[in-house]
Structure formats: C-alpha cells, structure tokens
Design a protein around this motif. Structure first.
Motif, PDB file in Angstrom:
ATOM      1  N   UNK A 120       5.106 -10.766  -7.662  1.00 57.62           N
ATOM      2  CA  UNK A 120       5.769 -11.564  -6.633  1.00 57.62           C
ATOM      3  C   UNK A 120       5.560 -10.949  -5.251  1.00 57.62           C
ATOM      4  N   UNK A 121       5.699 -11.786  -4.234  1.00 54.58           N
ATOM      5  CA  UNK A 121       5.599 -11.301  -2.860  1.00 54.58           C
ATOM      6  C   UNK A 121       6.723 -10.319  -2.522  1.00 54.58           C
ATOM      7  N   UNK A 122       7.983 -10.609  -2.893  1.00 61.71           N
ATOM      8  CA  UNK A 122       9.040  -9.637  -2.597  1.00 61.71           C
ATOM      9  C   UNK A 122       8.797  -8.274  -3.244  1.00 61.71           C
ATOM     10  N   UNK A 123       8.252  -8.263  -4.448  1.00 60.30           N
ATOM     11  CA  UNK A 123       7.965  -6.984  -5.107  1.00 60.30           C
ATOM     12  C   UNK A 123       6.889  -6.215  -4.359  1.00 60.30           C
ATOM     13  N   UNK A 140      -0.095 -10.654  -6.224  1.00 58.30           N
ATOM     14  CA  UNK A 140       0.181 -10.206  -4.871  1.00 58.30           C
ATOM     15  C   UNK A 140      -0.251  -8.750  -4.757  1.00 58.30           C
ATOM     16  N   UNK A 141      -0.902  -8.414  -3.659  1.00 57.07           N
ATOM     17  CA  UNK A 141      -1.349  -7.044  -3.415  1.00 57.07           C
ATOM     18  C   UNK A 141      -0.674  -6.499  -2.171  1.00 57.07           C
ATOM     19  N   UNK A 142      -0.476  -5.202  -2.175  1.00 53.69           N
ATOM     20  CA  UNK A 142       0.049  -4.495  -1.009  1.00 53.69           C
ATOM     21  C   UNK A 142      -0.834  -3.285  -0.794  1.00 53.69           C
ATOM     22  N   UNK A 143      -1.131  -2.991   0.465  1.00 54.02           N
ATOM     23  CA  UNK A 143      -1.823  -1.743   0.752  1.00 54.02           C
ATOM     24  C   UNK A 143      -1.319  -1.155   2.056  1.00 54.02           C
ATOM     25  N   UNK A 144      -1.554   0.131   2.213  1.00 55.76           N
ATOM     26  CA  UNK A 144      -1.171   0.862   3.421  1.00 55.76           C
ATOM     27  C   UNK A 144      -2.425   1.546   3.952  1.00 55.76           C
ATOM     28  N   UNK A 161      -0.015   0.957   8.641  1.00 52.01           N
ATOM     29  CA  UNK A 161       0.136  -0.498   8.580  1.00 52.01           C
ATOM     30  C   UNK A 161       0.183  -0.934   7.124  1.00 52.01           C
ATOM     31  N   UNK A 162       1.152  -1.765   6.791  1.00 55.08           N
ATOM     32  CA  UNK A 162       1.228  -2.354   5.457  1.00 55.08           C
ATOM     33  C   UNK A 162       0.667  -3.770   5.531  1.00 55.08           C
ATOM     34  N   UNK A 163      -0.034  -4.142   4.489  1.00 52.77           N
ATOM     35  CA  UNK A 163      -0.609  -5.487   4.409  1.00 52.77           C
ATOM     36  C   UNK A 163      -0.243  -6.054   3.043  1.00 52.77           C
ATOM     37  N   UNK A 164       0.285  -7.278   3.048  1.00 52.80           N
ATOM     38  CA  UNK A 164       0.653  -7.974   1.821  1.00 52.80           C
ATOM     39  C   UNK A 164      -0.190  -9.245   1.767  1.00 52.80           C
ATOM     40  N   UNK A 165      -0.860  -9.488   0.648  1.00 53.69           N
ATOM     41  CA  UNK A 165      -1.681 -10.688   0.535  1.00 53.69           C
ATOM     42  C   UNK A 165      -1.773 -11.130  -0.917  1.00 53.69           C
ATOM     43  N   UNK A 166      -2.177 -12.370  -1.095  1.00 52.66           N
ATOM     44  CA  UNK A 166      -2.261 -12.937  -2.438  1.00 52.66           C
ATOM     45  C   UNK A 166      -3.689 -13.352  -2.735  1.00 52.66           C
ATOM     46  N   UNK A 201       6.169  -6.477  -1.131  1.00 53.92           N
ATOM     47  CA  UNK A 201       6.762  -6.051   0.138  1.00 53.92           C
ATOM     48  C   UNK A 201       7.677  -4.848  -0.060  1.00 53.92           C
ATOM     49  N   UNK A 202       8.495  -4.883  -1.093  1.00 55.90           N
ATOM     50  CA  UNK A 202       9.395  -3.765  -1.378  1.00 55.90           C
ATOM     51  C   UNK A 202       8.597  -2.489  -1.678  1.00 55.90           C
ATOM     52  N   UNK A 203       7.522  -2.621  -2.444  1.00 56.08           N
ATOM     53  CA  UNK A 203       6.693  -1.456  -2.781  1.00 56.08           C
ATOM     54  C   UNK A 203       6.024  -0.877  -1.542  1.00 56.08           C
ATOM     55  N   UNK A 204       5.520  -1.750  -0.675  1.00 50.97           N
ATOM     56  CA  UNK A 204       4.871  -1.271   0.551  1.00 50.97           C
ATOM     57  C   UNK A 204       5.873  -0.553   1.454  1.00 50.97           C
ATOM     58  N   UNK A 205       7.064  -1.101   1.593  1.00 55.98           N
ATOM     59  CA  UNK A 205       8.091  -0.459   2.413  1.00 55.98           C
ATOM     60  C   UNK A 205       8.499   0.890   1.829  1.00 55.98           C
ATOM     61  N   UNK A 206       8.632   0.946   0.514  1.00 58.77           N
ATOM     62  CA  UNK A 206       8.985   2.211  -0.131  1.00 58.77           C
ATOM     63  C   UNK A 206       7.891   3.250   0.077  1.00 58.77           C
ATOM     64  N   UNK A 207       6.637   2.830   0.000  1.00 58.21           N
ATOM     65  CA  UNK A 207       5.528   3.768   0.201  1.00 58.21           C
ATOM     66  C   UNK A 207       5.495   4.260   1.641  1.00 58.21           C
ATOM     67  N   UNK A 208       5.708   3.373   2.609  1.00 53.53           N
ATOM     68  CA  UNK A 208       5.759   3.788   4.015  1.00 53.53           C
ATOM     69  C   UNK A 208       6.879   4.801   4.233  1.00 53.53           C
TER      70      UNK A 208
END
Length: 59
Positions: free
Chosen positions: A40-43, A17-21, A7-12, A45-52
């Motif tokens: 940024x939020x898009x950055x 902005x933070x992303x974790x898996x 599960x990826x989680x994006x929050x501010x 989200x992109x990082x979380x998707x790339x990590x997944x």
C-alpha cells in the motif's frame, strides 16, 4: 551520514508501491541509499519516513 539533503520518493509500478531514499549527490533511482516494496501507499510512506528518521538519528 553527512549533511546532504535526503529525499524520499514513493511510486507505484503495476501492483506494488516502492519507496526509496536518495541524497542530493546521487539522486538517480538506480542506486538509492535505501529502498523497499510495499502493498500500500501508506505503508511505503511510513517506511520511508521511518528510514529518514533512522538516518537522521545515526548522523
């Protein structure tokens, strides 16, 4: 990597902005499989998707 559901989680918080898996066995935010902070939020989200995707390819 095992067959757990990831599960990826994006929050501010404040101005970052933070992303974790996490996986379903330990979904607490205190010990994610991976995390990062972004401007940024898009950055985030992109990082979380790339990590997944990378974790999926490694399995």
């Amino acid at each position: 990597m095992n067959d757990n559901q990831l599960h990826a989680r994006i929050f501010r918080t404040a101005d970052e902005w933070y992303a974790d898996v996490d996986d379903e066995l330990d979904p607490q935010p205190d010990n994610p499989l991976w995390w990062g902070s972004y401007e940024t939020q898009p950055a985030a989200l992109e990082a979380a998707c790339a990590r997944l995707a990378a974790l999926r390819q490694a399995s």
